[in-house]
Design an enzyme around this catalytic site. Structure first.
Site, PDB file in Angstrom:
ATOM      1  N   GLU A 114       0.760  -1.179   0.094  1.00 58.44           N
ATOM      2  CA  GLU A 114       0.136   0.145  -0.116  1.00 58.44           C
ATOM      3  C   GLU A 114       0.813   1.326  -0.028  1.00 58.44           C
ATOM      4  OE1 GLU A 114      -2.413  -0.824   3.372  1.00 58.44           O
ATOM      5  OE2 GLU A 114      -3.952  -1.808   2.203  1.00 58.44           O
ATOM      6  N   GLU A 154       6.738 -22.011   8.146  1.00 56.54           N
ATOM      7  CA  GLU A 154       7.105 -21.452   9.440  1.00 56.54           C
ATOM      8  C   GLU A 154       8.128 -21.757  10.494  1.00 56.54           C
ATOM      9  OE1 GLU A 154       4.134 -21.655  13.127  1.00 56.54           O
ATOM     10  OE2 GLU A 154       3.088 -20.799  11.371  1.00 56.54           O
TER      11      GLU A 154
END
Length: 305
Positions: free
Chosen positions: A83, A114
């Protein structure tokens, strides 16, 4: 691994009956839990400010802000990074989000990603990470091996490291130079850290990039003067920004934007100083794109004359 010691994995005594109550009461329960998040974030404002100062200094010196995480945490980092270009007119490489498991993991879980300690370091190497960058590791638990591996690698390069977690005394908080901990408590649904923990992470990431961009001169007053006009709404917003910053009417703002080749900062400076396009552009460049600094410089020049 003993997850029961993590507050984010504990049972929430206030939502034990969430599967028995009405839909409205269920929403009230969730809303009451969400209200706790900003208060938890507020307790870490000093650390968040440190992270902003570190990121702004790094970017001003040619470095980058790098987010890294797994699952929800990784996706939130990518969201925040993506963004920045339309909001602040940044180069896509200035703020970067990295997620365990790569692009595939943005839309679907990648099993075991992970848990790969070496993978965090490897992905930083692939991204060309250097000591000039700032790393922000994101994990609600504060113990994700992938993120710990990335922090370990970043520290070895000499870079500033930041951690965002939601459990006190975590391995990440102990490893990072700037540990940000938002203790949001047990989730409404046990262990579902996309809820309060995810909201806390989103708030903190918003603050880091927004604060960094303000310090880099990409905001004048509270106007995003480096916005990229990539659609009709943003074209109109750009015009409104010039109007709000200068008091110009719509027609004059449109002409100023056209004169400045779509650069709201330049349009604002031309209007507020009365300088020609070329001189205003040189003044803006000389002051690294900061409108306030350019205005001060123009005022000082007038006094001298």
């Amino acid at each position: 691994m003993d997850l029961t010691k993590l507050t984010t994995e504990s049972r929430n005594l206030d939502t034990l009956d969430i599967d028995r109550v009405s839909t409205l009461e269920m929403m009230r329960m969730l809303n009451r839990e969400d209200m706790k998040v900003p208060l938890a974030v507020a307790k870490s404002l000093d650390r968040i400010a440190e992270a902003v100062d570190a990121a702004a200094a790094a970017i001003a010196s040619g470095g980058r802000l790098i987010y890294i995480g797994a699952g929800t945490s990784g996706r939130l980092g990518i969201l925040d990074a993506s963004e920045c270009p339309p909001t602040f007119g940044t180069d896509p490489g200035m703020v970067v989000g990295i997620i365990a498991g790569g692009k595939e993991a943005i839309l679907a879980a990648v099993e075991g990603a992970e848990d790969d300690f070496a993978g965090g370091a490897s992905d930083l190497v692939s991204a060309g990470f250097t000591k000039s960058d700032v790393l922000v590791g994101i994990a609600a638990s504060g113990r994700t091996p992938y993120v710990l591996g990335a922090i370990d690698h970043a520290k070895k390069t000499g870079a500033v490291t930041v951690s965002i977690s939601c459990n006190p005394g975590s391995a990440m908080a102990q490893a990072a130079d700037i540990p940000i901990v938002a203790e949001v408590g047990p989730e409404a649904i046990t262990g579902s850290t996309r809820l309060k923990a995810g909201t806390a992470q989103k708030l903190i990431l918003n603050m880091i990039t927004t604060g960094t961009m303000v310090k880099l001169g990409k905001v004048y007053s509270n106007l995003m003067v480096d916005v990229s006009a990539t659609n009709e709404k943003l074209v109109e917003r750009r015009k409104n920004i010039v109007m709000q910053a200068t008091g110009a009417d719509a027609d004059e703002a449109s002409k100023l934007i056209e004169l400045s080749l779509g650069n709201p900062k330049l349009a604002i400076l031309i209007k507020l100083t009365g300088l020609g396009k070329d001189e205003a552009s040189r003044l803006l460049d000389k002051n690294s794109g900061y409108i306030l600094r350019a205005l001060d410089a123009a005022e000082n020049k007038l006094r001298e004359e």
